[in-house]
Design an enzyme around this catalytic site. Structure first.
Site, PDB file in Angstrom:
ATOM      1  N   GLY A  71       0.882  -1.244  -0.016  1.00 37.77           N
ATOM      2  CA  GLY A  71      -0.103  -0.018  -0.179  1.00 37.77           C
ATOM      3  C   GLY A  71       0.871   1.222   0.091  1.00 37.77           C
ATOM      4  O   GLY A  71       0.451   2.380  -0.764  1.00 37.77           O
ATOM      5  N   THR A  72       1.931   1.323   0.806  1.00 34.59           N
ATOM      6  CA  THR A  72       2.856   2.582   0.621  1.00 34.59           C
ATOM      7  C   THR A  72       3.589   2.679  -0.551  1.00 34.59           C
ATOM      8  O   THR A  72       3.369   3.816  -0.768  1.00 34.59           O
ATOM      9  CB  THR A  72       4.044   2.003   1.844  1.00 34.59           C
ATOM     10  OG1 THR A  72       3.432   1.643   3.015  1.00 34.59           O
ATOM     11  CG2 THR A  72       4.958   3.410   1.852  1.00 34.59           C
ATOM     12  N   GLN A 178      -7.887   0.503   3.893  1.00 36.15           N
ATOM     13  CA  GLN A 178      -8.681   0.000   4.746  1.00 36.15           C
ATOM     14  C   GLN A 178     -10.089   0.022   4.220  1.00 36.15           C
ATOM     15  O   GLN A 178     -10.933  -0.977   5.108  1.00 36.15           O
ATOM     16  CB  GLN A 178      -8.744   0.967   5.972  1.00 36.15           C
ATOM     17  CG  GLN A 178      -7.389   0.933   6.690  1.00 36.15           C
ATOM     18  CD  GLN A 178      -6.902  -0.517   7.523  1.00 36.15           C
ATOM     19  OE1 GLN A 178      -7.670  -1.296   7.524  1.00 36.15           O
ATOM     20  NE2 GLN A 178      -5.748  -0.379   7.707  1.00 36.15           N
ATOM     21  N   SER A 198      -3.884  -3.019  -0.503  1.00 41.64           N
ATOM     22  CA  SER A 198      -2.725  -3.373   0.027  1.00 41.64           C
ATOM     23  C   SER A 198      -3.260  -4.917   0.479  1.00 41.64           C
ATOM     24  O   SER A 198      -4.433  -5.054   1.176  1.00 41.64           O
ATOM     25  CB  SER A 198      -2.294  -2.793   1.445  1.00 41.64           C
ATOM     26  OG  SER A 198      -1.298  -3.688   2.185  1.00 41.64           O
ATOM     27  N   GLY A 199      -2.586  -5.926  -0.110  1.00 38.92           N
ATOM     28  CA  GLY A 199      -3.046  -7.372  -0.001  1.00 38.92           C
ATOM     29  C   GLY A 199      -3.291  -8.101   1.452  1.00 38.92           C
ATOM     30  O   GLY A 199      -4.089  -8.476   1.740  1.00 38.92           O
ATOM     31  N   CYS A 324       4.894   4.968  20.492  1.00 40.49           N
ATOM     32  CA  CYS A 324       6.064   5.160  21.461  1.00 40.49           C
ATOM     33  C   CYS A 324       7.169   5.971  20.793  1.00 40.49           C
ATOM     34  O   CYS A 324       7.901   5.288  19.839  1.00 40.49           O
ATOM     35  CB  CYS A 324       6.561   3.890  22.062  1.00 40.49           C
ATOM     36  SG  CYS A 324       7.333   4.338  23.478  1.00 40.49           S
TER      37      CYS A 324
HETATM   38  N1  PLP Z   1      -2.705   3.310   3.934  1.00 38.45           N
HETATM   39  C1  PLP Z   1      -3.552   2.833   5.184  1.00 38.45           C
HETATM   40  C2  PLP Z   1      -4.696   3.548   5.546  1.00 38.45           C
HETATM   41  C3  PLP Z   1      -3.093   1.792   6.037  1.00 38.45           C
HETATM   42  O1  PLP Z   1      -3.705   1.150   7.159  1.00 38.45           O
HETATM   43  C4  PLP Z   1      -1.611   1.214   5.576  1.00 38.45           C
HETATM   44  C5  PLP Z   1      -1.352  -0.029   6.481  1.00 38.45           C
HETATM   45  O2  PLP Z   1      -1.541   0.030   7.877  1.00 38.45           O
HETATM   46  C6  PLP Z   1      -1.099   1.480   4.548  1.00 38.45           C
HETATM   47  C7  PLP Z   1      -1.417   2.639   3.639  1.00 38.45           C
HETATM   48  C8  PLP Z   1       0.263   1.146   4.160  1.00 38.45           C
HETATM   49  O3  PLP Z   1       0.111  -0.432   3.616  1.00 38.45           O
HETATM   50  P1  PLP Z   1       1.200  -1.218   3.495  1.00 38.45           P
HETATM   51  O4  PLP Z   1       1.560  -2.044   4.780  1.00 38.45           O
HETATM   52  O5  PLP Z   1       1.025  -2.571   2.533  1.00 38.45           O
HETATM   53  O6  PLP Z   1       2.403  -0.629   2.915  1.00 38.45           O
END
Ligand code: PLP
Length: 392
Positions: A71-72, A178, A198-199, A324
């Site tokens: 996802g990132t 999400q 994101s898978g 933290c």
């Molecule tokens: N965007 C959202 C809203 C997320 O909750 C997350 C992961 O927690 C990500 C992006 C990032 O996804 P990934 O872990 O596949 O990089």
């Protein structure tokens, strides 16, 4: 110890059907999908089959699906491609409650001379749409707004925002990491240009993502290399994970109703019983517009980390609304943006459920959490004066 897993917004269990779908691509079918011979045809075929399953879950067409590593990467790619396509524009709009994949990209660009507008939210986590619309300008390269928030589950009116942004001719991206698999999404009936998945958030494997790119959207690859993914992302495709993600999308479509009925009912029972049994507890976020699986509850005068540690002893997995950082417990940027009081933000716990949760899981948390909060409050210096008592 029996694990009660209520942290599905962090990651999910790989569905057994997904694992089964993936395994042959680690052993028998190892051909490179770009190779010409028949042996590789099997992997190329699987790749396209998975692409069409992902497209079908989103209401997209297969050519609009680009596989990424997470996802990132999808979020970073969307923002980067928009600014490269619009080199004269130096402004981006996002929100105060984005995941770091968007938020930190914004901060990075701000350091590179871009003007970044972060749209505020109200105490329920709802976006200030007037603020967003007022800030759209000829200089705006992209607007990126998440579909649903990972901490509170609050859903934003993406169809409406996308339309308003497109009317100004500005690129619109949504981080739907999400939302996908939890609520119905049909990009064909929206003006969304790009959307991230994101898978591992929908019972697929970790390390695989998707960027939906609407046909006709100007695109510059983030990963520069070979001609894979129609020239939009270099690198030999992660066929096993892509096969798994395809299966996960198929399952998500089949489970959508259960997610919005049985899972939602479990979440609602968990929430209402905890609020009934624990005084000075409050839900964070807009309960009228939330993902069906998520609840974030603030317990006054306790620290989230202490609650997590005590639940951990019992095999209960959830997460807190604090991060933290450098020895100090900073409440999350999402709860801070909502103006959640310090005492509740520190003691906020997110429970996120999935179709694998049962009534029994909820029974255990309802029974075990109230005495944990009571014990922590008895140890808390804030509570001596506050005289907080557990209702049994
Ligand atoms: N965007 C959202 C809203 C997320 O909750 C997350 C992961 O927690 C990500 C992006 C990032 O996804 P990934 O872990 O596949 O990089």
């Amino acid at each position: 110890m029996n694990i009660i897993y209520l942290d599905n917004n962090a990651t999910t269990q790989v569905a057994p059907e997904v694992l089964e779908e993936m395994l042959p691509y680690f052993s028998e079918f190892y051909g490179n999908p770009s190779s010409m011979y028949n042996f590789a045809g099997q992997t190329a075929h699987k790749l396209e089959e998975a692409r069409s399953k992902v497209a079908s879950l989103l209401g997209a067409s297969s050519e609009e699906i680009v596989f990424t590593s997470c996802g990132t990467e999808s979020d970073n790619t969307a923002i980067q491609t928009a600014i490269l396509s619009n080199p004269d524009k130096k402004h981006i709009i996002t929100t105060r409650v984005e995941h770091p994949a968007v938020k930190n990209m914004g901060e990075y660009l701000s350091g590179k001379g871009y003007r970044v507008t972060s749209v505020p939210v109200d105490s329920k986590g709802r976006l200030d749409l007037d603020y967003l619309y007022k800030n759209l300008s000829d200089d705006t390269a992209i607007v990126s707004v998440m579909w649903a928030n990972n901490e509170t589950g609050v859903i934003f009116p993406i169809e409406e925002i996308a339309q308003a942004v497109k009317e100004k001719g500005i690129v619109f991206h949504t981080d739907a990491v999400q939302a996908v698999g939890k609520i119905p999404i049909d990009v064909s009936s929206t003006s969304v240009d790009m959307l991230s998945i994101s898978g591992h958030k929908l019972h697929g494997p970790k390390g695989i993502g998707v960027l939906y790119v609407r046909k006709g959207t100007k695109f510059f690859p983030f990963m520069i290399g070979g001609h894979q993914e129609g020239g939009r992302r270099g690198g030999t495709e992660n066929v096993a994970s892509i096969a798994g993600l395809g299966k996960a999308c198929e399952l998500a479509a089949a489970h959508m109703e259960e997610e919005n009925t049985r899972v939602k009912a479990l979440r609602d029972r968990l929430e209402s019983e905890l609020l009934k049994r624990i005084p000075n507890a409050k839900i964070n976020g807009d309960t009228d517009n939330r993902l069906p699986n998520t609840t974030s509850i603030g317990f006054d005068y306790v620290e989230g980390e202490s609650i997590l540690l005590m639940m951990n002893e019992l095999g209960i997995c959830a997460s807190s609304g604090s991060a933290c950082t450098s020895g100090s417990l900073e409440p999350s940027h999402v709860l801070r943006a909502m103006g959640v009081p310090f005492t509740a933000a520190h003691g906020s716990i997110r429970f996120s459920l999935s179709v694998y949760n049962t009534e029994k899981d909820i029974d255990v948390v309802i029974e075990k959490l109230p005495p944990i909060i009571q014990r922590l409050r008895e140890m808390s210096p804030f509570c001596e004066a506050g005289n907080l008592k557990l209702e049994t």
